[in-house]
Design a protein around this motif. Structure first.
Motif, PDB file in Angstrom:
ATOM      1  N   SER A  67       0.860  -1.175   0.000  1.00  0.00           N
ATOM      2  CA  SER A  67       0.000   0.000   0.000  1.00  0.00           C
ATOM      3  C   SER A  67       0.895   1.222   0.000  1.00  0.00           C
ATOM      4  O   SER A  67       1.875   1.284   0.753  1.00  0.00           O
ATOM      5  N   SER A  93      -6.391   3.390   6.713  1.00  0.00           N
ATOM      6  CA  SER A  93      -7.400   3.818   5.753  1.00  0.00           C
ATOM      7  C   SER A  93      -7.380   5.339   5.693  1.00  0.00           C
ATOM      8  O   SER A  93      -6.904   5.994   6.638  1.00  0.00           O
ATOM      9  N   GLY A 149       1.490  -5.180   2.270  1.00  0.00           N
ATOM     10  CA  GLY A 149       0.084  -5.535   2.444  1.00  0.00           C
ATOM     11  C   GLY A 149      -0.809  -4.517   1.763  1.00  0.00           C
ATOM     12  O   GLY A 149      -0.406  -3.383   1.520  1.00  0.00           O
ATOM     13  N   GLY A 150      -2.005  -4.950   1.418  1.00  0.00           N
ATOM     14  CA  GLY A 150      -2.957  -4.061   0.784  1.00  0.00           C
ATOM     15  C   GLY A 150      -3.872  -4.809  -0.152  1.00  0.00           C
ATOM     16  O   GLY A 150      -3.931  -6.039  -0.144  1.00  0.00           O
ATOM     17  N   THR A 151      -4.568  -4.046  -0.989  1.00  0.00           N
ATOM     18  CA  THR A 151      -5.549  -4.626  -1.898  1.00  0.00           C
ATOM     19  C   THR A 151      -5.355  -4.083  -3.298  1.00  0.00           C
ATOM     20  O   THR A 151      -5.176  -2.879  -3.488  1.00  0.00           O
ATOM     21  N   THR A 208      -2.859  -1.762   9.425  1.00  0.00           N
ATOM     22  CA  THR A 208      -3.484  -1.279   8.199  1.00  0.00           C
ATOM     23  C   THR A 208      -4.032   0.122   8.443  1.00  0.00           C
ATOM     24  O   THR A 208      -4.537   0.423   9.520  1.00  0.00           O
ATOM     25  N   THR A 210      -6.303  -9.359  -1.779  1.00  0.00           N
ATOM     26  CA  THR A 210      -5.829  -8.650  -0.580  1.00  0.00           C
ATOM     27  C   THR A 210      -4.716  -9.441   0.089  1.00  0.00           C
ATOM     28  O   THR A 210      -4.818 -10.654   0.227  1.00  0.00           O
ATOM     29  N   LEU A 211      -3.661  -8.734   0.493  1.00  0.00           N
ATOM     30  CA  LEU A 211      -2.582  -9.315   1.285  1.00  0.00           C
ATOM     31  C   LEU A 211      -2.579  -8.623   2.638  1.00  0.00           C
ATOM     32  O   LEU A 211      -2.458  -7.394   2.713  1.00  0.00           O
ATOM     33  N   ARG A 212      -2.730  -9.413   3.712  1.00  0.00           N
ATOM     34  CA  ARG A 212      -2.652  -8.879   5.071  1.00  0.00           C
ATOM     35  C   ARG A 212      -1.339  -9.366   5.679  1.00  0.00           C
ATOM     36  O   ARG A 212      -1.027 -10.549   5.615  1.00  0.00           O
ATOM     37  N   VAL A 213      -0.614  -8.451   6.301  1.00  0.00           N
ATOM     38  CA  VAL A 213       0.656  -8.774   6.938  1.00  0.00           C
ATOM     39  C   VAL A 213       0.438  -8.638   8.440  1.00  0.00           C
ATOM     40  O   VAL A 213       0.080  -7.560   8.923  1.00  0.00           O
ATOM     41  N   SER A 214       0.667  -9.729   9.183  1.00  0.00           N
ATOM     42  CA  SER A 214       0.270  -9.793  10.589  1.00  0.00           C
ATOM     43  C   SER A 214       0.938  -8.756  11.484  1.00  0.00           C
ATOM     44  O   SER A 214       0.340  -8.308  12.448  1.00  0.00           O
TER      45      SER A 214
END
Length: 176
Positions: free
Chosen positions: A80, A121, A104-106, A119, A111-115
């Motif tokens: 992102s 917005s 991470g992002g969309t 995130t 979508t990739l989420r990185v723990s």
């Protein structure tokens, strides 16, 4: 109550190997920085993080765009690009806005989420500890630990750490 693989028609030897593998995966995951990092105290190491960072700023995210980028290991991942309107510069050259690249992002419906990375917005406020990567882009110092999301009361979300404590730590007065 567990699943009995033998009653499901799985051979005993295979069932033992599956159980052993599952245990090893849990041990490995519990020891990885990504999993442990998600629950760490945000105040931990603030002074050192601030010293290592090229810039530390407080700002509001005005836009988020998903892009494909290659990381330092050569993996092509979704990132992102956060456009941050700078409210306050705690370290580094003042600028009205900066772009921060975060893993991470969309992109589209992917979508990739990185723990260990928060995130953001549009509209979210945060404290951003930043450094330049090999391509010259601004990225969080110490991965997810370089991104601290703020609530309305200037506290780091999920903690008792305040923006004022961060200001003092960056200026050399300590985090607590």
């Amino acid at each position: 109550m567990g699943l009995n693989l033998v009653n499901c028609g799985v051979d005993r030897g295979l069932a033992r190997r599956i159980a052993g593998l599952a245990s090893m995966v849990l041990v490995v995951l519990s020891g990885t920085p990504a999993v442990r990092g998600a629950g760490q105290d945000p105040a931990e190491g603030l002074g050192q993080r601030g010293e290592r960072a090229e810039r530390v700023l407080v700002g509001r995210v005005s836009s988020v765009s998903g892009v494909w980028r290659e990381n330092e290991f050569g993996d092509r991942l979704i990132h992102s690009v956060l456009r941050v309107s700078v409210e306050e510069t705690l370290k580094g050259a003042p600028q009205a806005s900066v772009e921060v690249e975060v893993e991470g992002g969309t992109i589209g419906d992917l979508t990739l989420r990185v723990s260990d990375v928060a995130t953001f917005s549009p509209g979210d406020r945060g404290i951003f500890y930043l450094r330049r990567n090999a391509r010259g882009a601004l990225v969080p110092q110490d991965r997810g630990q370089g991104l601290l999301k703020l609530d309305r009361n200037n506290r780091v979300v999920g903690s008792t750490l305040t923006l004022e404590q961060v200001r003092r730590s960056v200026r050399g007065g300590g985090a607590r």
